[in-house]
Design a protein around this motif. Structure first.
Motif, PDB file in Angstrom:
ATOM      1  N   LEU A   1      -0.776   6.013  -6.975  1.00  0.00           N
ATOM      2  CA  LEU A   1      -2.120   5.523  -7.265  1.00  0.00           C
ATOM      3  C   LEU A   1      -3.094   6.031  -6.210  1.00  0.00           C
ATOM      4  N   PRO A   2      -4.307   6.364  -6.609  1.00  0.00           N
ATOM      5  CA  PRO A   2      -5.317   6.733  -5.614  1.00  0.00           C
ATOM      6  C   PRO A   2      -5.777   5.488  -4.851  1.00  0.00           C
ATOM      7  N   ILE A   3      -6.353   5.706  -3.704  1.00  0.00           N
ATOM      8  CA  ILE A   3      -6.758   4.614  -2.826  1.00  0.00           C
ATOM      9  C   ILE A   3      -7.708   3.629  -3.502  1.00  0.00           C
ATOM     10  N   PRO A   4      -8.704   4.072  -4.275  1.00  0.00           N
ATOM     11  CA  PRO A   4      -9.581   3.091  -4.924  1.00  0.00           C
ATOM     12  C   PRO A   4      -8.841   2.167  -5.900  1.00  0.00           C
ATOM     13  N   GLU A   5      -7.837   2.694  -6.612  1.00  0.00           N
ATOM     14  CA  GLU A   5      -7.076   1.849  -7.535  1.00  0.00           C
ATOM     15  C   GLU A   5      -6.197   0.859  -6.770  1.00  0.00           C
ATOM     16  N   ILE A   6      -5.630   1.298  -5.651  1.00  0.00           N
ATOM     17  CA  ILE A   6      -4.831   0.385  -4.825  1.00  0.00           C
ATOM     18  C   ILE A   6      -5.720  -0.740  -4.318  1.00  0.00           C
ATOM     19  N   ALA A   7      -6.914  -0.387  -3.869  1.00  0.00           N
ATOM     20  CA  ALA A   7      -7.853  -1.390  -3.379  1.00  0.00           C
ATOM     21  C   ALA A   7      -8.206  -2.379  -4.480  1.00  0.00           C
ATOM     22  N   ALA A   8      -8.393  -1.884  -5.691  1.00  0.00           N
ATOM     23  CA  ALA A   8      -8.718  -2.771  -6.808  1.00  0.00           C
ATOM     24  C   ALA A   8      -7.545  -3.693  -7.130  1.00  0.00           C
ATOM     25  N   GLN A   9      -6.323  -3.167  -7.096  1.00  0.00           N
ATOM     26  CA  GLN A   9      -5.159  -3.988  -7.413  1.00  0.00           C
ATOM     27  C   GLN A   9      -4.913  -5.045  -6.345  1.00  0.00           C
ATOM     28  N   LEU A  10      -5.150  -4.705  -5.089  1.00  0.00           N
ATOM     29  CA  LEU A  10      -4.895  -5.649  -4.002  1.00  0.00           C
ATOM     30  C   LEU A  10      -6.095  -6.542  -3.719  1.00  0.00           C
TER      31      LEU A  10
ATOM     32  N   CYS B   1       0.827  -1.206   0.000  1.00  0.00           N
ATOM     33  CA  CYS B   1       0.000   0.000   0.000  1.00  0.00           C
ATOM     34  C   CYS B   1       0.862   1.257   0.000  1.00  0.00           C
ATOM     35  N   VAL B   2       1.902   1.287   0.817  1.00  0.00           N
ATOM     36  CA  VAL B   2       2.768   2.461   0.897  1.00  0.00           C
ATOM     37  C   VAL B   2       3.478   2.690  -0.435  1.00  0.00           C
ATOM     38  N   VAL B   3       3.995   1.630  -1.049  1.00  0.00           N
ATOM     39  CA  VAL B   3       4.697   1.771  -2.327  1.00  0.00           C
ATOM     40  C   VAL B   3       3.732   2.208  -3.425  1.00  0.00           C
ATOM     41  N   LEU B   4       2.565   1.584  -3.488  1.00  0.00           N
ATOM     42  CA  LEU B   4       1.604   1.951  -4.530  1.00  0.00           C
ATOM     43  C   LEU B   4       1.095   3.378  -4.351  1.00  0.00           C
TER      44      LEU B   4
ATOM     45  N   CYS C   1      -8.995  -5.675  -2.185  1.00  0.00           N
ATOM     46  CA  CYS C   1      -9.559  -5.431  -0.857  1.00  0.00           C
ATOM     47  C   CYS C   1     -10.336  -4.117  -0.898  1.00  0.00           C
ATOM     48  N   GLY C   2     -10.909  -3.731   0.210  1.00  0.00           N
ATOM     49  CA  GLY C   2     -11.687  -2.502   0.275  1.00  0.00           C
ATOM     50  C   GLY C   2     -10.825  -1.276   0.472  1.00  0.00           C
ATOM     51  N   ALA C   3     -11.393  -0.123   0.149  1.00  0.00           N
ATOM     52  CA  ALA C   3     -10.671   1.138   0.327  1.00  0.00           C
ATOM     53  C   ALA C   3     -10.350   1.383   1.800  1.00  0.00           C
ATOM     54  N   GLY C   4     -11.247   0.985   2.686  1.00  0.00           N
ATOM     55  CA  GLY C   4     -10.986   1.138   4.118  1.00  0.00           C
ATOM     56  C   GLY C   4      -9.792   0.319   4.577  1.00  0.00           C
ATOM     57  N   THR C   5      -9.650  -0.863   4.015  1.00  0.00           N
ATOM     58  CA  THR C   5      -8.501  -1.717   4.343  1.00  0.00           C
ATOM     59  C   THR C   5      -7.208  -1.056   3.879  1.00  0.00           C
ATOM     60  N   VAL C   6      -7.224  -0.472   2.686  1.00  0.00           N
ATOM     61  CA  VAL C   6      -6.040   0.225   2.175  1.00  0.00           C
ATOM     62  C   VAL C   6      -5.708   1.402   3.075  1.00  0.00           C
ATOM     63  N   LYS C   7      -6.713   2.166   3.483  1.00  0.00           N
ATOM     64  CA  LYS C   7      -6.481   3.307   4.375  1.00  0.00           C
ATOM     65  C   LYS C   7      -5.875   2.846   5.690  1.00  0.00           C
ATOM     66  N   ARG C   8      -6.367   1.732   6.210  1.00  0.00           N
ATOM     67  CA  ARG C   8      -5.836   1.209   7.472  1.00  0.00           C
ATOM     68  C   ARG C   8      -4.377   0.788   7.309  1.00  0.00           C
ATOM     69  N   HIS C   9      -4.060   0.097   6.208  1.00  0.00           N
ATOM     70  CA  HIS C   9      -2.671  -0.310   5.959  1.00  0.00           C
ATOM     71  C   HIS C   9      -1.773   0.911   5.789  1.00  0.00           C
ATOM     72  N   LEU C  10      -2.265   1.947   5.102  1.00  0.00           N
ATOM     73  CA  LEU C  10      -1.479   3.175   4.950  1.00  0.00           C
ATOM     74  C   LEU C  10      -1.259   3.852   6.299  1.00  0.00           C
ATOM     75  N   TYR C  11      -2.291   3.922   7.103  1.00  0.00           N
ATOM     76  CA  TYR C  11      -2.191   4.550   8.420  1.00  0.00           C
ATOM     77  C   TYR C  11      -1.170   3.797   9.283  1.00  0.00           C
ATOM     78  N   ASP C  12      -1.346   2.476   9.360  1.00  0.00           N
ATOM     79  CA  ASP C  12      -0.423   1.666  10.168  1.00  0.00           C
ATOM     80  C   ASP C  12       1.000   1.742   9.620  1.00  0.00           C
ATOM     81  N   GLY C  13       1.137   1.697   8.300  1.00  0.00           N
ATOM     82  CA  GLY C  13       2.462   1.759   7.686  1.00  0.00           C
ATOM     83  C   GLY C  13       3.150   3.078   7.943  1.00  0.00           C
ATOM     84  N   ARG C  14       2.402   4.176   7.816  1.00  0.00           N
ATOM     85  CA  ARG C  14       2.995   5.494   8.074  1.00  0.00           C
ATOM     86  C   ARG C  14       3.452   5.630   9.522  1.00  0.00           C
ATOM     87  N   HIS C  15       2.620   5.185  10.446  1.00  0.00           N
ATOM     88  CA  HIS C  15       3.005   5.288  11.858  1.00  0.00           C
ATOM     89  C   HIS C  15       4.199   4.400  12.180  1.00  0.00           C
ATOM     90  N   ARG C  16       4.227   3.236  11.592  1.00  0.00           N
ATOM     91  CA  ARG C  16       5.369   2.353  11.837  1.00  0.00           C
ATOM     92  C   ARG C  16       6.631   2.937  11.224  1.00  0.00           C
TER      93      ARG C  16
END
Length: 170
Positions: A127-136, A118-121, A138-153
């Motif tokens: 890529l916008p969040i909806p496209e990342i969700a489509a590629q992976l 998610c962070v790389v994409l 999963c849902g857009a909320g899941t992508v947002k959660r992975h981005l949030y967790d990844g950024r904090h980590r």
């Protein structure tokens, strides 16, 4: 020369380095990145309907991502079966003299595969969040959660001092 051969040659000559950088950001290893790109090119251009590919670079990027995620899953299965035969994915380097690129690489490797993808994409491929969700897949909320967790980590691993300064100012 067939049409698909010309497309393949043009893609490798003009965008090969960018594809390798993309794969490197996902896997964190130069030789693995080369293997990912090579395997993706083989997978894409050995298909029967290779002449129908509209955007070959995007198609190859998707194949690189899928191959990377497949390898991560496969590696996870082997870790459960043969834990004593594997080396750790990441070796902590306590060197204070490491430059920012090496620190970022180590921090990216510390993320989960989903967070890293998610962070790389989002940040490298833009890529916008909806496209990342489509590629992976999963849902857009899941992508947002992975981005949030990844950024904090990443902020914790890279010792982001600007956040502490913001808290002191407020």
């Amino acid at each position: 020369m067939a049409g698909w051969e010309r497309v393949l040659t043009d893609l490798v000559s003009t965008r090969g380095a960018a594809l390798k950088r993309y794969a490197f950001l996902l896997c964190g290893d130069d030789s693995d990145a080369e293997d990912l790109v090579q395997d993706a090119l083989v997978r894409v251009f050995t298909r029967q309907r290779r002449d129908e590919i509209g955007n070959p670079e995007q198609y190859v990027r998707k194949a690189v991502l899928n191959l990377y995620l497949d390898r991560v899953r496969r590696r996870g299965v082997w870790r459960r079966v043969l834990p004593f035969a594997l080396t750790p994915d990441r070796i902590d380097d306590a060197s204070d003299a490491a430059d920012a690129r090496h620190d970022l690489r180590a921090a990216l490797l510390a993320l989960t595969p989903q967070q890293r993808a998610c962070v790389v994409l989002y940040y490298h491929v833009d890529l916008p969040i909806p496209e990342i969700a489509a590629q992976l897949g999963c849902g857009a909320g899941t992508v947002k959660r992975h981005l949030y967790d990844g950024r904090h980590r990443l902020a914790g691993l890279l010792h982001d001092d600007t956040r502490e300064d913001d808290r002191a100012v407020r």
